[in-house]
Design a protein around this motif. Structure first.
Motif, PDB file in Angstrom:
ATOM      1  N   GLY A   1       0.831  -1.205   0.000  1.00  0.00           N
ATOM      2  CA  GLY A   1       0.000   0.000   0.000  1.00  0.00           C
ATOM      3  C   GLY A   1       0.859   1.246   0.000  1.00  0.00           C
ATOM      4  N   HIS A   2       0.311   2.330  -0.516  1.00  0.00           N
ATOM      5  CA  HIS A   2       0.992   3.618  -0.542  1.00  0.00           C
ATOM      6  C   HIS A   2       0.246   4.561   0.404  1.00  0.00           C
ATOM      7  N   ILE A   3       0.985   5.167   1.328  1.00  0.00           N
ATOM      8  CA  ILE A   3       0.390   6.052   2.332  1.00  0.00           C
ATOM      9  C   ILE A   3       0.881   7.470   2.095  1.00  0.00           C
ATOM     10  N   ASP A   4      -0.040   8.428   2.230  1.00  0.00           N
ATOM     11  CA  ASP A   4       0.330   9.831   2.097  1.00  0.00           C
ATOM     12  C   ASP A   4      -0.523  10.645   3.055  1.00  0.00           C
ATOM     13  N   SER A   5       0.013  11.748   3.518  1.00  0.00           N
ATOM     14  CA  SER A   5      -0.755  12.636   4.411  1.00  0.00           C
ATOM     15  C   SER A   5      -0.708  14.053   3.860  1.00  0.00           C
ATOM     16  N   HIS A   6      -1.757  14.795   4.170  1.00  0.00           N
ATOM     17  CA  HIS A   6      -1.872  16.161   3.670  1.00  0.00           C
ATOM     18  C   HIS A   6      -2.390  17.044   4.800  1.00  0.00           C
ATOM     19  N   TYR A   7      -1.742  18.172   5.025  1.00  0.00           N
ATOM     20  CA  TYR A   7      -2.168  19.115   6.074  1.00  0.00           C
ATOM     21  C   TYR A   7      -3.327  19.958   5.556  1.00  0.00           C
ATOM     22  N   LEU A   8      -4.383  20.038   6.346  1.00  0.00           N
ATOM     23  CA  LEU A   8      -5.545  20.836   5.973  1.00  0.00           C
ATOM     24  C   LEU A   8      -5.453  22.203   6.626  1.00  0.00           C
TER      25      LEU A   8
ATOM     26  N   VAL B   1      -7.409  12.866  10.675  1.00  0.00           N
ATOM     27  CA  VAL B   1      -6.785  12.639  11.985  1.00  0.00           C
ATOM     28  C   VAL B   1      -6.182  13.952  12.475  1.00  0.00           C
ATOM     29  N   ASP B   2      -6.011  14.049  13.800  1.00  0.00           N
ATOM     30  CA  ASP B   2      -5.432  15.285  14.356  1.00  0.00           C
ATOM     31  C   ASP B   2      -3.944  15.138  14.673  1.00  0.00           C
ATOM     32  N   ASP B   3      -3.376  13.927  14.487  1.00  0.00           N
ATOM     33  CA  ASP B   3      -1.960  13.713  14.768  1.00  0.00           C
ATOM     34  C   ASP B   3      -1.437  12.645  13.811  1.00  0.00           C
ATOM     35  N   ILE B   4      -0.291  12.894  13.153  1.00  0.00           N
ATOM     36  CA  ILE B   4       0.246  11.899  12.196  1.00  0.00           C
ATOM     37  C   ILE B   4       1.480  11.187  12.735  1.00  0.00           C
ATOM     38  N   LYS B   5       1.780  11.387  14.026  1.00  0.00           N
ATOM     39  CA  LYS B   5       2.960  10.713  14.590  1.00  0.00           C
ATOM     40  C   LYS B   5       2.800   9.203  14.608  1.00  0.00           C
ATOM     41  N   SER B   6       1.637   8.712  14.915  1.00  0.00           N
ATOM     42  CA  SER B   6       1.414   7.270  14.975  1.00  0.00           C
ATOM     43  C   SER B   6       1.275   6.686  13.583  1.00  0.00           C
TER      44      SER B   6
ATOM     45  N   LEU C   1      -5.531  19.694  11.495  1.00  0.00           N
ATOM     46  CA  LEU C   1      -6.057  18.411  11.013  1.00  0.00           C
ATOM     47  C   LEU C   1      -5.241  17.932   9.805  1.00  0.00           C
ATOM     48  N   TYR C   2      -5.178  16.601   9.666  1.00  0.00           N
ATOM     49  CA  TYR C   2      -4.468  15.979   8.551  1.00  0.00           C
ATOM     50  C   TYR C   2      -5.395  15.009   7.839  1.00  0.00           C
ATOM     51  N   LEU C   3      -5.259  14.933   6.535  1.00  0.00           N
ATOM     52  CA  LEU C   3      -5.978  13.948   5.735  1.00  0.00           C
ATOM     53  C   LEU C   3      -4.975  12.855   5.391  1.00  0.00           C
ATOM     54  N   VAL C   4      -5.228  11.630   5.875  1.00  0.00           N
ATOM     55  CA  VAL C   4      -4.336  10.492   5.623  1.00  0.00           C
ATOM     56  C   VAL C   4      -5.050   9.538   4.687  1.00  0.00           C
ATOM     57  N   CYS C   5      -4.332   9.107   3.630  1.00  0.00           N
ATOM     58  CA  CYS C   5      -4.942   8.232   2.628  1.00  0.00           C
ATOM     59  C   CYS C   5      -4.020   7.040   2.357  1.00  0.00           C
ATOM     60  N   VAL C   6      -4.640   5.856   2.227  1.00  0.00           N
ATOM     61  CA  VAL C   6      -3.914   4.632   1.885  1.00  0.00           C
ATOM     62  C   VAL C   6      -4.504   4.094   0.590  1.00  0.00           C
ATOM     63  N   ILE C   7      -3.611   3.772  -0.390  1.00  0.00           N
ATOM     64  CA  ILE C   7      -4.057   3.193  -1.665  1.00  0.00           C
ATOM     65  C   ILE C   7      -3.407   1.824  -1.816  1.00  0.00           C
ATOM     66  N   ASP C   8      -4.233   0.809  -2.059  1.00  0.00           N
ATOM     67  CA  ASP C   8      -3.726  -0.541  -2.280  1.00  0.00           C
ATOM     68  C   ASP C   8      -3.082  -0.620  -3.660  1.00  0.00           C
ATOM     69  N   SER C   9      -1.885  -1.190  -3.740  1.00  0.00           N
ATOM     70  CA  SER C   9      -1.131  -1.227  -4.992  1.00  0.00           C
ATOM     71  C   SER C   9      -1.768  -2.148  -6.022  1.00  0.00           C
ATOM     72  N   CYS C  10      -2.424  -3.209  -5.602  1.00  0.00           N
ATOM     73  CA  CYS C  10      -3.001  -4.176  -6.545  1.00  0.00           C
ATOM     74  C   CYS C  10      -4.389  -3.748  -7.023  1.00  0.00           C
ATOM     75  N   THR C  11      -5.299  -3.509  -6.091  1.00  0.00           N
ATOM     76  CA  THR C  11      -6.695  -3.227  -6.460  1.00  0.00           C
ATOM     77  C   THR C  11      -6.970  -1.743  -6.668  1.00  0.00           C
ATOM     78  N   ARG C  12      -6.080  -0.855  -6.218  1.00  0.00           N
ATOM     79  CA  ARG C  12      -6.240   0.599  -6.299  1.00  0.00           C
ATOM     80  C   ARG C  12      -7.422   1.101  -5.463  1.00  0.00           C
ATOM     81  N   VAL C  13      -7.786   0.334  -4.443  1.00  0.00           N
ATOM     82  CA  VAL C  13      -8.817   0.781  -3.499  1.00  0.00           C
ATOM     83  C   VAL C  13      -8.177   1.783  -2.557  1.00  0.00           C
ATOM     84  N   ALA C  14      -8.854   2.924  -2.330  1.00  0.00           N
ATOM     85  CA  ALA C  14      -8.305   3.985  -1.474  1.00  0.00           C
ATOM     86  C   ALA C  14      -9.165   4.147  -0.230  1.00  0.00           C
ATOM     87  N   TRP C  15      -8.497   4.481   0.893  1.00  0.00           N
ATOM     88  CA  TRP C  15      -9.181   4.753   2.159  1.00  0.00           C
ATOM     89  C   TRP C  15      -8.589   6.033   2.734  1.00  0.00           C
ATOM     90  N   ALA C  16      -9.456   7.020   2.979  1.00  0.00           N
ATOM     91  CA  ALA C  16      -9.005   8.303   3.520  1.00  0.00           C
ATOM     92  C   ALA C  16      -9.654   8.533   4.866  1.00  0.00           C
TER      93      ALA C  16
END
Length: 196
Positions: free
Chosen positions: A154-161, A191-196, A173-188
């Motif tokens: 999966g590919h993970i990226d975060s964006h500051y709002l 979150v208020d903290d991206i340390k974890s 606030l941050y927008l965190v998104c994960v995209i599966d490399s095989c199926t290209r399904v995305a989940w956004a």
């Protein structure tokens, strides 16, 4: 036509001069020289650079050959920086699987340790083998490695709002998104903290 006798005379003069300087230097070091008390005085009187003289002196003392008193050819030695054929073949084999130079170095590092070529060395090997650009076949091979099963990569990226985009929230606030490399399904998710 080139006159080689002049070169031979220059070479002989150069060797004689250095033999004389070495004899004088050793007398100064043994504190038996009639004129010079310190080595610095010897360098100044003979108009000799200390680093340059010591380079030739140590080289001559190590081997004893008069040819070491002559200047050597400058620059890299011919073909001395090339990797051995075994390593070059390994690099080419990994490149045909679609790996880039940094991935090739990380794959070879556990096996070759200090003999592993640097990324720029890998690039030079690939350039000589005419493999520095990925062919469609290499790209297809790399895609097959990555996209075998869903959830494997999966590919993970975060964006500051910016403030005020989400109503009722004053903090960062941050927008965190994960995209599966095989199926290209995305989940956004928001979150208020991206340390974890």
């Amino acid at each position: 036509m080139r006159d080689n006798t002049r070169d031979e005379t220059l070479r002989r003069n150069y060797v004689q001069k250095f033999r004389f300087l070495i004899h004088e230097y050793e007398l100064v070091k043994a504190k038996r020289h009639p004129r010079y008390r310190f080595v610095q005085d010897f360098y100044k009187a003979n108009n000799t650079d200390r680093r340059n003289f010591l380079k030739y002196y140590n080289r001559f003392k190590g081997s004893g050959n008069e040819s070491d008193l002559l200047p050597r050819k400058r620059g890299p030695k011919w073909k001395s920086r090339r990797a051995i054929p075994f390593i070059e073949n390994k690099v080419i084999e990994l490149r045909n699987k679609g790996l880039n130079r940094y991935e090739i170095v990380s794959v070879l590092k556990p096996r070759l340790h200090r003999f592993t070529p640097t990324p720029s060395g890998v690039y030079n090997i690939l350039k000589r083998a005419n493999l520095n650009r990925l062919t469609p076949k290499m790209k297809q091979s790399k895609r097959a490695i990555i996209k075998e099963k869903a959830g494997e990569l999966g590919h993970i990226d975060s964006h500051y709002l910016a403030n005020g985009i989400v109503a009722g929230c004053a903090g960062r606030l941050y927008l965190v998104c994960v995209i599966d490399s095989c199926t290209r399904v995305a989940w956004a998710e928001l979150v208020d903290d991206i340390k974890s």
